[in-house]
Design an enzyme around this catalytic site. Structure first.
Site, PDB file in Angstrom:
ATOM      1  N   CYS A 216       0.843  -1.191   0.000  1.00 12.55           N
ATOM      2  CA  CYS A 216       0.000   0.000   0.000  1.00 12.55           C
ATOM      3  C   CYS A 216       0.880   1.244   0.000  1.00 12.55           C
ATOM      4  CB  CYS A 216      -0.878  -0.032   1.252  1.00 12.55           C
ATOM      5  SG  CYS A 216      -1.949   1.389   1.430  1.00 12.55           S
TER       6      CYS A 216
ATOM      7  N   HIS B 227     -10.023   0.965   2.652  1.00 18.33           N
ATOM      8  CA  HIS B 227      -9.554   2.324   2.959  1.00 18.33           C
ATOM      9  C   HIS B 227     -10.729   3.233   3.303  1.00 18.33           C
ATOM     10  CE1 HIS B 227      -5.263   2.469   2.437  1.00 18.33           C
ATOM     11  NE2 HIS B 227      -5.307   1.921   1.234  1.00 18.33           N
TER      12      HIS B 227
ATOM     13  N   HIS C 211      -9.317  -3.881  -1.232  1.00 19.80           N
ATOM     14  CA  HIS C 211      -8.293  -3.065  -0.572  1.00 19.80           C
ATOM     15  C   HIS C 211      -8.751  -1.602  -0.504  1.00 19.80           C
ATOM     16  CE1 HIS C 211      -3.913  -2.139   0.253  1.00 19.80           C
ATOM     17  NE2 HIS C 211      -4.332  -0.949  -0.166  1.00 19.80           N
ATOM     18  N   GLU C 212      -9.275  -1.076  -1.627  1.00 10.28           N
ATOM     19  CA  GLU C 212      -9.707   0.332  -1.662  1.00 10.28           C
ATOM     20  C   GLU C 212     -10.987   0.555  -0.859  1.00 10.28           C
ATOM     21  OE1 GLU C 212      -7.474   2.287  -2.551  1.00 10.28           O
ATOM     22  OE2 GLU C 212      -6.288   0.796  -3.608  1.00 10.28           O
TER      23      GLU C 212
END
Length: 162
Positions: free
Chosen positions: A92, A139, A135-136
Site C-alpha cells: 500500500c 480504505h 483493498h480500496e
C-alpha cells in the site's frame, strides 16, 4: 500521499453525493494521482487526506491481472457478494515500507455509484482486480491491509527493485 498512522486512514469515510462538483473533482484527482504513482493500481480518498467513500482502480498494467474493467471510480461502494478466499501478498502506498499476506475473496460483486451521474453500477471482479477493489473499499472503511493480516509473522519489509 497520506501515510500511516494518519487518523484519516483509520476513520470511516463519509458517504458522498456522487453528483456534487467536489466529488467529481476528487474522482479526477484520484485518477491523476494514481497515474503518476509508479506501481499504483488503486487509490482511495483517505490516502489523499479526504475522509470520503470514493476510490479509483486500474489494474490493467499489473502483471498479476487476468480480467479487468480498465480505469474506474466508484462512490459509496459496498461488496454485496464474495466467494473463495485466497491469501496473497499486498502492499500500500500509505504503508510504503511493508507488505503482508492478506486473505480476501477472489470473486466479488460490488455495488457503487459513478461520479458525475450518480448512476448505480454493479461490478463483478475476480482475482487481482477483486483484491484491489476490496483493498480500496477497506480504505474507505478506515482499514489498512495491516488490519487484515493474521499477525506479525505475515508482515514483511517491502523489497525494492532497482
Amino acid at each position: 500521499m497520506v501515510r500511516a498512522p494518519a487518523t484519516v486512514l483509520s476513520s470511516v469515510g463519509d458517504a458522498v453525493d456522487p453528483t456534487a462538483p467536489e466529488t467529481v473533482q476528487l474522482a479526477a484527482d484520484l485518477v491523476a494521482t494514481m497515474r503518476v504513482s509508479p506501481g499504483c493500481v488503486g487509490l482511495a480518498a483517505p490516502q489523499v487526506g479526504v475522509g470520503a467513500k470514493v476510490f479509483c482502480v486500474d489494474v490493467t498494467e499489473h502483471p498479476k491481472t487476468r480480467g479487468h474493467h480498465g480505469t474506474f471510480v466508484l462512490c459509496n461502494a459496498v461488496v454485496v457478494e464474495s466467494s473463495r478466499n485466497e491469501k496473497a501478498r499486498e502492499g500500500c502506498m500509505s504503508v510504503p515500507d511493508l507488505t503482508g499476506d492478506v486473505k480476501r475473496a477472489s470473486r466479488i460483486v460490488v455495488h457503487g455509484q459513478l461520479p458525475g451521474t450518480g448512476e448505480q453500477v454493479e461490478v463483478s471482479a475476480e482475482a487481482f482486480e477483486a483484491r484491489a477493489l476490496q483493498h480500496e473499499i477497506d480504505h474507505c472503511e478506515g482499514l489498512l491491509f495491516l488490519d487484515r493480516v493474521a499477525g506479525a509473522h505475515a508482515i514483511y519489509p517491502r523489497k525494492t527493485y532497482l
